[in-house]
Design an enzyme around this catalytic site. Structure first.
Site, PDB file in Angstrom:
ATOM      1  N   SER A   1       1.980  -5.482   1.613  1.00 27.54           N
ATOM      2  CA  SER A   1       2.097  -6.461   2.693  1.00 27.54           C
ATOM      3  C   SER A   1       2.807  -7.732   2.254  1.00 27.54           C
ATOM      4  CB  SER A   1       0.703  -6.839   3.208  1.00 27.54           C
ATOM      5  OG  SER A   1      -0.028  -7.535   2.202  1.00 27.54           O
ATOM      6  N   LYS A   2       3.026  -7.902   0.954  1.00 29.29           N
ATOM      7  CA  LYS A   2       3.534  -9.177   0.450  1.00 29.29           C
ATOM      8  C   LYS A   2       5.053  -9.308   0.622  1.00 29.29           C
ATOM      9  CE  LYS A   2      -0.393 -10.911  -0.977  1.00 29.29           C
ATOM     10  NZ  LYS A   2      -1.352  -9.869  -0.588  1.00 29.29           N
TER      11      LYS A   2
END
Length: 371
Positions: free
Chosen positions: A182-183
Site C-alpha cells: 500500500s505504500k
C-alpha cells in the site's frame, strides 16, 4: 464505475526486469548484489550513511530498540494515533509504551505532549510521520537531547516527505520505513532501517542474522538473534522503485492536488496539512469531518464501501484499542490526549492508489459531498 481500491503501487517494466534478473542471477556469489545496490541507493536518496534492508518496518523498529538497549523497566513515548506496528516492538523488548497526543494540524506527535510524557524511566521516543506528514522536528529533537532520550523515527508512511530541506527518516538515531504493497514505494512486503551511527548499524547487522558476528563462516552464534532479512527479488523490486522515487512522490502529490481542487467548495472537510518549510508526500489523502456534520468515520466508511469505494478509517488512538486499552498508560492517555480523541473519530483516508486519475477523484468527491 468499478470498485476503487484505497491504495496500491505503480509497477513498470523496469521493476519487472529487475526482479526477473534477480530470479535468474542473484544466487551463489551474486546472492547479495541487489541488496547492496538497493541499500546504497536508498541511503543516497535520504542522504544518510547506512541502510539495512529488512522484511518490514516493524522489524526495523524492533532492531532499533534492541540496538539502543531498550528493555524491561524502560518507557518509550510513542504517538497515540498510529498503526499498532509503531508500538508493538516496544512490547517485544519488554518496555512500556507511553502514548503522546497529536498536534491538531499535522496529526503527528505533539512536542509539548511528548515532554509531558517524560519520566526518569523514558529511554526512547518514536514519533510517527503520519500519512506522509512530519512533526515539529526542531522541538522534538531539542526535548530529546535535553533529556538524553534516543529518537527512533517511524517514517513508514513518509518516503519523500521533507522538513526544512531534510528528508523524513533521517532525523532520529535510526529511521524506519515500510515497503508494504500500500505504500508509496513497495517491495510487496519489506522495510528499511537507516542510521548515521556506525555502532548502532553494526549491532543491527549482528542482531538481524541470528546473532552471528560479521564474517562468521562457522555458524558459531554469539547470541540468540533474529531472522530479519529481505529476499533478492524484493531488493530488486525496491531498487527499481527507489530509482523512481521522485516520480512516485510526484504522483502522490498530484493525486492530492486533484482532491484539493475537487473539494475546494465542500464545507466541513479538512485535508492533510503542509506547514511552511515542509513537503508532505501525502501517502494517504485524509479528511477530517467537522463534528457539526454529525457523521463519524465508521458511518462514512460503510456508505462509501456500499458504492464500491474502499476507504480506510483514520487510525484509532492506540490507547483505545483492545490490545492496549486496559494498561495503566492507556488509561492515562485517554484523559490526557484530548486532540487525538477529538480528531480520530471524524477521520477517513480516501482512495489514493497509484491507479487514480482525476476522473476517479471527482467521482469519489461527488459521492463524498452527497453523503
Amino acid at each position: 464505475m468499478n470498485h476503487i481500491p484505497v491504495s496500491g503501487p505503480w509497477i513498470t517494466d523496469k521493476e519487472v526486469e529487475y526482479v526477473a534478473d534477480a530470479a535468474r542471477n542473484a544466487w551463489y556469489e551474486n546472492a547479495n548484489i541487489y541488496h547492496v545496490r538497493f541499500e546504497k541507493a536508498f541511503a543516497e536518496y535520504l542522504d544518510v550513511r547506512r541502510a539495512v534492508a529488512l522484511p518490514s518496518c516493524t522489524s526495523a523498529l524492533h532492531l532499533s530498540l534492541l540496538a539502543l538497549g531498550v528493555g524491561p523497566g524502560d518507557e518509550v513515548v510513542v504517538s497515540d494515533v498510529t498503526w499498532i506496528a509503531s508500538a508493538a516492538p516496544i512490547i517485544y523488548v519488554g518496555a512500556t509504551p507511553v502514548f503522546a497526543d497529536m498536534d491538531e494540524k499535522t496529526w503527528c506527535m505533539s512536542a509539548s505532549s511528548f515532554e509531558e510524557c517524560i519520566t526518569r524511566r523514558t529511554k526512547a521516543v518514536i514519533p510517527v510521520d503520519l500519512y506522509g506528514g512530519v512533526p515539529d522536528w526542531d522541538s522534538i529533537l531539542e526535548i530529546a537531547r535535553r533529556h538524553n532520550i534516543a529518537v527512533i523515527e517511524d517514517a513508514a508512511e513518509a518516503l519523500g516527505s521533507v522538513y526544512k530541506g531534510k528528508k523524513a527518516g533521517a532525523f532520529g538515531d535510526t529511521g524506519a520505513f515500510s515497503f508494504h504493497g500500500s505504500k508509496t514505494m513497495t517491495t510487496g512486503e519489506g522495510g528499511m532501517l537507516v542510521t548515521d551511527n556506525k555502532e548502532l548499524f553494526d549491532r543491527v547487522l549482528f542482531l538481524r542474522d541470528h546473532g552471528r558476528k560479521p564474517g562468521d563462516v562457522m555458524f558459531f552464534n554469539a547470541e540468540v538473534g533474529y531472522k530479519y532479512k529481505m529476499s533478492s527479488m524484493q531488493a530488486a523490486l525496491g531498487l527499481a522503485q527507489i530509482e523512481r522515487a521522485d516520480e512516485l512522490v510526484d504522483k502522490k502529490r498530484q493525486i492530492f492536488s486533484w482532491y484539493q481542487k475537487a473539494l475546494a467548495d465542500t464545507e466541513g472537510i479538512t485535508l492533510n496539512y503542509e506547514p511552511k518549510g515542509t513537503k508532505n508526500s501525502f501517502w494517504m489523502v485524509s479528511i477530517i469531518l467537522d463534528q457539526k456534520i454529525g457523521i463519524k468515520k465508521e458511518d462514512l466508511f460503510y456508505k462509501m464501501q456500499a458504492q464500491g469505494i474502499s476507504c480506510r478509517p483514520f487510525f484509532f488512538p492506540l490507547s483505545a484499542i483492545p490490545a492496549f486499552c486496559e494498561t495503566e498508560e492507556a488509561q492515562k492517555a485517554r484523559k490526557r490526549n484530548v486532540v487525538s480523541y477529538r480528531v480520530s473519530p471524524y477521520g477517513l483516508n480516501l482512495p489514493c492508489g497509484m491507479n487514480m486519475d482525476e476522473e476517479k477523484v471527482r467521482y469519489v468527491c461527488r459521492l463524498l459531498s452527497k453523503f
